[in-house]
Design a protein around this motif. Structure first.
Motif, PDB file in Angstrom:
ATOM      1  N   ASP A 113       0.853  -1.181   0.000  1.00  0.00           N
ATOM      2  CA  ASP A 113       0.000   0.000   0.000  1.00  0.00           C
ATOM      3  C   ASP A 113       0.896   1.241   0.000  1.00  0.00           C
ATOM      4  O   ASP A 113       1.473   1.602   1.030  1.00  0.00           O
ATOM      5  N   ALA A 114       1.017   1.882  -1.153  1.00  0.00           N
ATOM      6  CA  ALA A 114       1.946   3.003  -1.301  1.00  0.00           C
ATOM      7  C   ALA A 114       1.577   4.193  -0.431  1.00  0.00           C
ATOM      8  O   ALA A 114       2.411   5.071  -0.189  1.00  0.00           O
ATOM      9  N   ARG A 115       0.355   4.241   0.055  1.00  0.00           N
ATOM     10  CA  ARG A 115      -0.069   5.358   0.902  1.00  0.00           C
ATOM     11  C   ARG A 115       0.535   5.281   2.302  1.00  0.00           C
ATOM     12  O   ARG A 115       0.451   6.235   3.073  1.00  0.00           O
ATOM     13  N   ARG A 116       1.137   4.148   2.646  1.00  0.00           N
ATOM     14  CA  ARG A 116       1.610   3.930   4.008  1.00  0.00           C
ATOM     15  C   ARG A 116       3.126   4.015   4.122  1.00  0.00           C
ATOM     16  O   ARG A 116       3.699   3.624   5.130  1.00  0.00           O
ATOM     17  N   MET A 117       3.785   4.527   3.092  1.00  0.00           N
ATOM     18  CA  MET A 117       5.248   4.635   3.139  1.00  0.00           C
ATOM     19  C   MET A 117       5.693   5.615   4.226  1.00  0.00           C
ATOM     20  O   MET A 117       5.150   6.705   4.347  1.00  0.00           O
ATOM     21  N   VAL A 118       6.693   5.202   4.998  1.00  0.00           N
ATOM     22  CA  VAL A 118       7.245   6.079   6.031  1.00  0.00           C
ATOM     23  C   VAL A 118       8.743   6.306   5.856  1.00  0.00           C
ATOM     24  O   VAL A 118       9.298   7.244   6.428  1.00  0.00           O
ATOM     25  N   ASP A 174      20.373   3.230  -6.231  1.00  0.00           N
ATOM     26  CA  ASP A 174      20.779   3.783  -7.519  1.00  0.00           C
ATOM     27  C   ASP A 174      19.514   4.137  -8.277  1.00  0.00           C
ATOM     28  O   ASP A 174      18.433   4.193  -7.697  1.00  0.00           O
ATOM     29  N   SER A 175      19.633   4.368  -9.578  1.00  0.00           N
ATOM     30  CA  SER A 175      18.472   4.820 -10.348  1.00  0.00           C
ATOM     31  C   SER A 175      17.428   3.741 -10.544  1.00  0.00           C
ATOM     32  O   SER A 175      16.319   4.029 -10.998  1.00  0.00           O
ATOM     33  N   ALA A 176      17.754   2.485 -10.194  1.00  0.00           N
ATOM     34  CA  ALA A 176      16.808   1.400 -10.472  1.00  0.00           C
ATOM     35  C   ALA A 176      16.484   0.534  -9.277  1.00  0.00           C
ATOM     36  O   ALA A 176      15.841  -0.500  -9.423  1.00  0.00           O
ATOM     37  N   LEU A 177      16.871   0.942  -8.074  1.00  0.00           N
ATOM     38  CA  LEU A 177      16.631   0.094  -6.899  1.00  0.00           C
ATOM     39  C   LEU A 177      16.273   0.929  -5.682  1.00  0.00           C
ATOM     40  O   LEU A 177      17.008   1.850  -5.314  1.00  0.00           O
ATOM     41  N   PHE A 178      15.133   0.590  -5.071  1.00  0.00           N
ATOM     42  CA  PHE A 178      14.657   1.260  -3.862  1.00  0.00           C
ATOM     43  C   PHE A 178      14.380   0.227  -2.775  1.00  0.00           C
ATOM     44  O   PHE A 178      14.029  -0.922  -3.067  1.00  0.00           O
ATOM     45  N   ALA A 179      14.493   0.647  -1.526  1.00  0.00           N
ATOM     46  CA  ALA A 179      13.994  -0.114  -0.386  1.00  0.00           C
ATOM     47  C   ALA A 179      13.011   0.801   0.343  1.00  0.00           C
ATOM     48  O   ALA A 179      13.333   1.952   0.644  1.00  0.00           O
ATOM     49  N   VAL A 180      11.808   0.297   0.597  1.00  0.00           N
ATOM     50  CA  VAL A 180      10.729   1.114   1.140  1.00  0.00           C
ATOM     51  C   VAL A 180      10.141   0.430   2.361  1.00  0.00           C
ATOM     52  O   VAL A 180       9.962  -0.797   2.371  1.00  0.00           O
ATOM     53  N   ALA A 181       9.837   1.206   3.399  1.00  0.00           N
ATOM     54  CA  ALA A 181       9.189   0.685   4.600  1.00  0.00           C
ATOM     55  C   ALA A 181       7.833   1.354   4.784  1.00  0.00           C
ATOM     56  O   ALA A 181       7.654   2.536   4.472  1.00  0.00           O
ATOM     57  N   LEU A 182       6.866   0.591   5.323  1.00  0.00           N
ATOM     58  CA  LEU A 182       5.522   1.090   5.577  1.00  0.00           C
ATOM     59  C   LEU A 182       5.311   1.291   7.071  1.00  0.00           C
ATOM     60  O   LEU A 182       6.080   0.798   7.904  1.00  0.00           O
TER      61      LEU A 182
END
Length: 233
Positions: free
Chosen positions: A2-7, A13-21
């Protein structure tokens, strides 16, 4: 996801992300390899566009920063350890090597830690040892809401088996322990363990005591991350 819950987010780099909710879930987002997305700072200007804001493996999704949009190639869930490792790599790559005479550009300089993969030892409340290494309790208010951190050590650290007092030291001398080069645990002696009669009130610590202190040793820290069991509590 759920992209709305990103914290929080870390961009390697230009092609790799790490995301936490906000519920403790963590994800790795891979973009198409020829994406022109420039590296940015965390969540600043970062948007994930997907149907009803839900990004799923194999579904259509875009990552946008500024005016640039790039298709998502893959999505995978991460555990706390892997998310911390990606975040630490992102922070290390953001350290600029500056020309000694002339500096150009607005890139920020120096290492900046994150509670995703660092904690400040000055806020440590307690510690214990288990098969995974050290479990450190800190002040949640000073550590991004995290109360416990796993601290993995390089190899075995037999001195911990009988340790009652420890200190954690930052290798980069920035007040944060993250698993960077030089981060270590120092085993401290207990007052009763120093031996009676070895303290000279006029001369201070004798060489015998100093030898005891030195023999307790240090243990390198290789990884730091919030305790996985506390996710979504």
């Amino acid at each position: 996801m759920d992209a709305r819950r990103m914290v929080s987010a870390h961009q390697l780099d230009s092609a790799l992300f790490a995301v936490a909710l906000d519920d403790g879930q963590r994800f790795r987002i891979d973009l198409v390899e020829d994406c022109p997305l420039e590296a940015g700072a965390g969540l600043d200007g970062l948007q994930i566009l997907a149907p009803d804001a839900w990004l799923c493996p194999g579904s259509v999704g875009l990552v946008q920063r500024g005016e640039v949009r790039c298709p998502v190639r893959a999505l995978a869930e991460l555990d706390a350890r892997d998310y911390a490792a990606l975040g630490r790599l992102s922070a290390q790559r953001d350290v600029a090597l500056l020309d000694p005479v002339e500096v150009r550009g607005a890139r920020r300089h120096g290492f900046r830690g994150s509670p995703d993969f660092c904690f400040a030892p000055r806020f440590m409340r307690g510690w214990s040892e288990d098969r995974k290494g050290l479990l450190v309790e800190v002040s949640p208010m000073r550590s991004g809401g995290n109360r416990f951190y796993r601290v993995e050590l390089a190899g075995s650290c037999p001195a911990l088996a009988s340790a009652r007092r420890i200190e954690l030291h930052s290798g980069p001398m920035n007040g944060l322990v993250c698993g960077n080069a030089g981060d270590h645990v120092r085993i401290l002696p207990t007052p009763e363990g120093l031996g009676a009669g070895l303290f000279d009130h006029d001369a201070g610590l004798t060489s015998s005591i100093m030898d005891q202190v030195a023999s307790l040793g240090t243990c390198p820290v290789v990884a730091v991350y919030p305790r996985e069991e506390d996710r979504a509590r």
